[in-house]
Scaffold this motif. Structure first.
Motif, PDB file in Angstrom:
ATOM      1  N   HIS A   1      54.528  33.220  42.993  1.00  0.00           N
ATOM      2  CA  HIS A   1      53.944  33.529  44.298  1.00  0.00           C
ATOM      3  C   HIS A   1      52.552  34.141  44.101  1.00  0.00           C
ATOM      4  O   HIS A   1      52.317  34.844  43.115  1.00  0.00           O
ATOM      5  N   ASP A   2      51.689  33.888  45.056  1.00  0.00           N
ATOM      6  CA  ASP A   2      50.335  34.436  44.976  1.00  0.00           C
ATOM      7  C   ASP A   2      50.355  35.961  44.834  1.00  0.00           C
ATOM      8  O   ASP A   2      49.497  36.543  44.201  1.00  0.00           O
ATOM      9  N   TYR A   3      51.360  36.584  45.442  1.00  0.00           N
ATOM     10  CA  TYR A   3      51.435  38.049  45.378  1.00  0.00           C
ATOM     11  C   TYR A   3      51.588  38.531  43.934  1.00  0.00           C
ATOM     12  O   TYR A   3      50.944  39.488  43.513  1.00  0.00           O
ATOM     13  N   MET A   4      52.424  37.836  43.155  1.00  0.00           N
ATOM     14  CA  MET A   4      52.634  38.237  41.759  1.00  0.00           C
ATOM     15  C   MET A   4      51.363  37.969  40.935  1.00  0.00           C
ATOM     16  O   MET A   4      51.014  38.761  40.058  1.00  0.00           O
ATOM     17  N   LEU A   5      50.712  36.862  41.216  1.00  0.00           N
ATOM     18  CA  LEU A   5      49.456  36.580  40.514  1.00  0.00           C
ATOM     19  C   LEU A   5      48.418  37.643  40.863  1.00  0.00           C
ATOM     20  O   LEU A   5      47.652  38.093  40.011  1.00  0.00           O
ATOM     21  N   SER A   6      48.440  38.046  42.124  1.00  0.00           N
ATOM     22  CA  SER A   6      47.498  39.068  42.580  1.00  0.00           C
ATOM     23  C   SER A   6      47.766  40.410  41.888  1.00  0.00           C
ATOM     24  O   SER A   6      46.839  41.122  41.500  1.00  0.00           O
ATOM     25  N   ILE A   7      49.051  40.736  41.735  1.00  0.00           N
ATOM     26  CA  ILE A   7      49.427  41.970  41.029  1.00  0.00           C
ATOM     27  C   ILE A   7      48.887  41.923  39.600  1.00  0.00           C
ATOM     28  O   ILE A   7      48.242  42.862  39.120  1.00  0.00           O
ATOM     29  N   TYR A   8      49.144  40.805  38.946  1.00  0.00           N
ATOM     30  CA  TYR A   8      48.675  40.685  37.556  1.00  0.00           C
ATOM     31  C   TYR A   8      47.149  40.805  37.489  1.00  0.00           C
ATOM     32  O   TYR A   8      46.603  41.527  36.658  1.00  0.00           O
ATOM     33  N   LYS A   9      46.498  40.081  38.369  1.00  0.00           N
ATOM     34  CA  LYS A   9      45.030  40.060  38.355  1.00  0.00           C
ATOM     35  C   LYS A   9      44.466  41.477  38.578  1.00  0.00           C
ATOM     36  O   LYS A   9      43.567  41.922  37.874  1.00  0.00           O
ATOM     37  N   THR A  10      45.030  42.161  39.559  1.00  0.00           N
ATOM     38  CA  THR A  10      44.540  43.512  39.883  1.00  0.00           C
ATOM     39  C   THR A  10      44.739  44.476  38.714  1.00  0.00           C
ATOM     40  O   THR A  10      43.809  45.145  38.279  1.00  0.00           O
ATOM     41  N   PHE A  11      45.967  44.503  38.197  1.00  0.00           N
ATOM     42  CA  PHE A  11      46.288  45.512  37.185  1.00  0.00           C
ATOM     43  C   PHE A  11      45.670  45.202  35.825  1.00  0.00           C
ATOM     44  O   PHE A  11      45.286  46.118  35.099  1.00  0.00           O
ATOM     45  N   SER A  12      45.592  43.931  35.484  1.00  0.00           N
ATOM     46  CA  SER A  12      44.991  43.618  34.179  1.00  0.00           C
ATOM     47  C   SER A  12      43.488  43.870  34.211  1.00  0.00           C
ATOM     48  O   SER A  12      42.906  44.308  33.222  1.00  0.00           O
ATOM     49  N   THR A  13      42.867  43.631  35.366  1.00  0.00           N
ATOM     50  CA  THR A  13      41.437  43.919  35.477  1.00  0.00           C
ATOM     51  C   THR A  13      41.213  45.430  35.423  1.00  0.00           C
ATOM     52  O   THR A  13      40.276  45.905  34.780  1.00  0.00           O
ATOM     53  N   ALA A  14      42.094  46.160  36.088  1.00  0.00           N
ATOM     54  CA  ALA A  14      41.987  47.624  36.072  1.00  0.00           C
ATOM     55  C   ALA A  14      42.088  48.147  34.641  1.00  0.00           C
ATOM     56  O   ALA A  14      41.336  49.042  34.239  1.00  0.00           O
ATOM     57  N   GLU A  15      43.003  47.563  33.889  1.00  0.00           N
ATOM     58  CA  GLU A  15      43.185  47.955  32.484  1.00  0.00           C
ATOM     59  C   GLU A  15      41.896  47.787  31.700  1.00  0.00           C
ATOM     60  O   GLU A  15      41.494  48.647  30.926  1.00  0.00           O
ATOM     61  N   LYS A  16      41.234  46.627  31.937  1.00  0.00           N
ATOM     62  CA  LYS A  16      39.991  46.343  31.216  1.00  0.00           C
ATOM     63  C   LYS A  16      38.902  47.337  31.596  1.00  0.00           C
ATOM     64  O   LYS A  16      37.977  47.585  30.840  1.00  0.00           O
ATOM     65  N   LEU A  17      39.022  47.897  32.803  1.00  0.00           N
ATOM     66  CA  LEU A  17      38.041  48.896  33.239  1.00  0.00           C
ATOM     67  C   LEU A  17      38.444  50.306  32.811  1.00  0.00           C
ATOM     68  O   LEU A  17      37.789  51.278  33.155  1.00  0.00           O
ATOM     69  N   GLY A  18      39.549  50.393  32.106  1.00  0.00           N
ATOM     70  CA  GLY A  18      40.004  51.697  31.612  1.00  0.00           C
ATOM     71  C   GLY A  18      40.795  52.478  32.632  1.00  0.00           C
ATOM     72  O   GLY A  18      41.004  53.682  32.476  1.00  0.00           O
ATOM     73  N   LEU A  19      41.216  51.812  33.724  1.00  0.00           N
ATOM     74  CA  LEU A  19      42.025  52.509  34.733  1.00  0.00           C
ATOM     75  C   LEU A  19      43.496  52.271  34.439  1.00  0.00           C
ATOM     76  O   LEU A  19      43.871  51.182  34.014  1.00  0.00           O
ATOM     77  N   ASN A  20      44.304  53.275  34.692  1.00  0.00           N
ATOM     78  CA  ASN A  20      45.739  53.120  34.493  1.00  0.00           C
ATOM     79  C   ASN A  20      46.335  52.424  35.717  1.00  0.00           C
ATOM     80  O   ASN A  20      46.214  52.913  36.835  1.00  0.00           O
ATOM     81  N   ALA A  21      46.954  51.265  35.473  1.00  0.00           N
ATOM     82  CA  ALA A  21      47.495  50.468  36.583  1.00  0.00           C
ATOM     83  C   ALA A  21      48.503  51.256  37.414  1.00  0.00           C
ATOM     84  O   ALA A  21      48.596  51.072  38.618  1.00  0.00           O
ATOM     85  N   SER A  22      49.245  52.158  36.756  1.00  0.00           N
ATOM     86  CA  SER A  22      50.275  52.904  37.487  1.00  0.00           C
ATOM     87  C   SER A  22      49.649  53.877  38.492  1.00  0.00           C
ATOM     88  O   SER A  22      50.332  54.436  39.338  1.00  0.00           O
TER      89      SER A  22
END
Lengths: 271, 120
Positions: free
Chosen positions: A54-75
């Motif tokens: 589902h697009d929602y799961m892809l969106s979750i992955y996209k958001t959190f993995s990008t945040a990780e690359k920016l040094g933000l904690n996804a949680s």
């Protein structure tokens, strides 16, 4: 597609995140991920070939993995509910007859793969609605979505639909955390079932769910309702166990109980 | 004393680099894991390589045990190997995958990327 709202801590990072999430549909973003591999090792169909996230799961992955690359904690994101695992379960329920009025629907989810040790931090039912063009509704007449117990039809939760701009398709998100926790306890965590109906106030009557676009007939995989469960596991999880599960699924490796415990071959393999 | 080049490297002796972080590109497709991992299909994991020899640099954040072992190795290399160059800090990555029930799951996996290396 529905992009997650994110709330990063510092304004400079926020603007950077906003630039990355420019409203692009997640499925388009992932198009290259689904391109056929250049070197096809086998002709066997893999789960990935059969399952469309589902697009929602892809969106979750996209958001959190990008945040990780920016040094933000996804949680840290409110949408993550501080979970480190977010699992989606696709509705397996079926409607009776496609043309008869649809007053109630049972949403059924197989949640047997959910770890019993994981702490459940949230659960959402996401249903795709598209109000029919034939449906005329006055502003004074709110539509209530009600969730009932599949076992005894007891009313569990209710919410009023926002029917502003209602002829546009949208995902309705219902918080079912409390209901999920209770049912998990009762059903020993294998299946989760909810009955849904839509009510009009005056006079009080059940609405045909066809009018809200909730019928399942010819519904594509990506528009099926999903149960999203947010969990946090304190136990360190290894990739190896997931890999084993994946291979078992493909029949590449059978589980010990399936291959017979007593044979010499199986003993050798275990050794 | 051995002669040194312009960059300070020694001649005439097989020189091994000191313990440090080196590139390691992981491709899940090449590993055959793309049958259950949806994304990412690859990522930069890094690895640790090099020797932990005397004197240990502070940035390698040696454990007390590594300090002792390195000292003993410097005194008698045939009796004691040098301490190990290993990840001292790791970070997680997000993985989207399909579980055994064919459900799509997002998970943050700990200890996937080497942030720094040290002597252990």
């Amino acid at each position: 597609g529905q992009t997650l709202a994110i709330f990063p801590p510092a304004p400079p990072k926020s603007s950077l995140v906003a630039k990355i999430f420019d409203g692009q549909e997640a499925s388009k973003y992932f198009k290259e991920l689904y391109a056929p591999p250049s070197l096809d090792r086998s002709n066997k169909a893999t789960p990935k070939d059969l399952i469309e996230p589902h697009d929602y799961m892809l969106s979750i992955y996209k958001t959190f993995s990008t945040a990780e690359k920016l040094g933000l904690n996804a949680s840290f994101f409110r949408s993550s509910k501080a979970a480190n695992t977010i699992a989606s379960f696709v509705d397996t329920g079926e409607d009776d007859l496609p043309l008869s009025p649809l007053r109630r629907q049972q949403y059924l989810f197989d949640v047997s793969t959910l770890s019993e040790r994981a702490e459940v931090l949230g659960a959402e039912l996401r249903i795709y609605t598209k109000v029919s063009g034939n449906f005329r509704i006055s502003e004074t007449e709110p539509v209530d979505i009600q969730l009932l117990s599949c076992r005894n039809q007891q009313l569990l939760d209710s919410r009023t639909l926002d029917l502003q701009d209602s002829h546009q398709p949208k995902w309705e998100v219902l918080d079912v955390w409390e209901i999920f926790k209770e049912q998990q306890h009762l059903s020993h965590g294998t299946h989760f079932c909810l009955e849904l109906r839509a009510m009009l106030d005056n006079p009080e009557r059940e609405l045909d769910l066809h009018l809200l676009g909730l019928h399942r007939h010819a519904r594509p995989q990506q528009k099926k309702a999903i149960l999203v469960v947010f969990t946090r596991s304190k136990r360190r999880q290894t990739l190896f166990s997931e890999r084993q599960e994946g291979r078992a699924l493909l029949g590449l490796e059978r589980k010990p109980r399936e291959r017979g415990l007593g044979t010499k071959t199986s003993r050798r393999r275990r050794t | 004393a051995t002669s040194k080049t312009r960059h300070g490297k020694r001649h005439g002796k097989k020189s091994k680099s000191r313990c440090s972080k080196k590139p390691l590109h992981v491709n899940f497709r090449e590993l055959g894991w793309d049958d259950w991992i949806i994304a990412p299909l690859d990522y930069e994991a890094y690895h640790c390589e090099g020797v932990c020899d005397f004197p240990l640099r502070s940035h390698l954040e040696p454990t007390n045990h590594a300090i002792i072992q390195t000292l003993m190795n410097s005194m008698n290399p045939s009796n004691m190997p040098p301490s190990c160059c290993a990840p001292s800090k790791l970070s997680p990555i997000s993985i989207l995958y399909i579980d055994s029930g064919n459900n799509v799951v997002y998970k943050q996996y700990e200890d996937m990327v080497v942030e720094s290396c040290g002597c252990r």
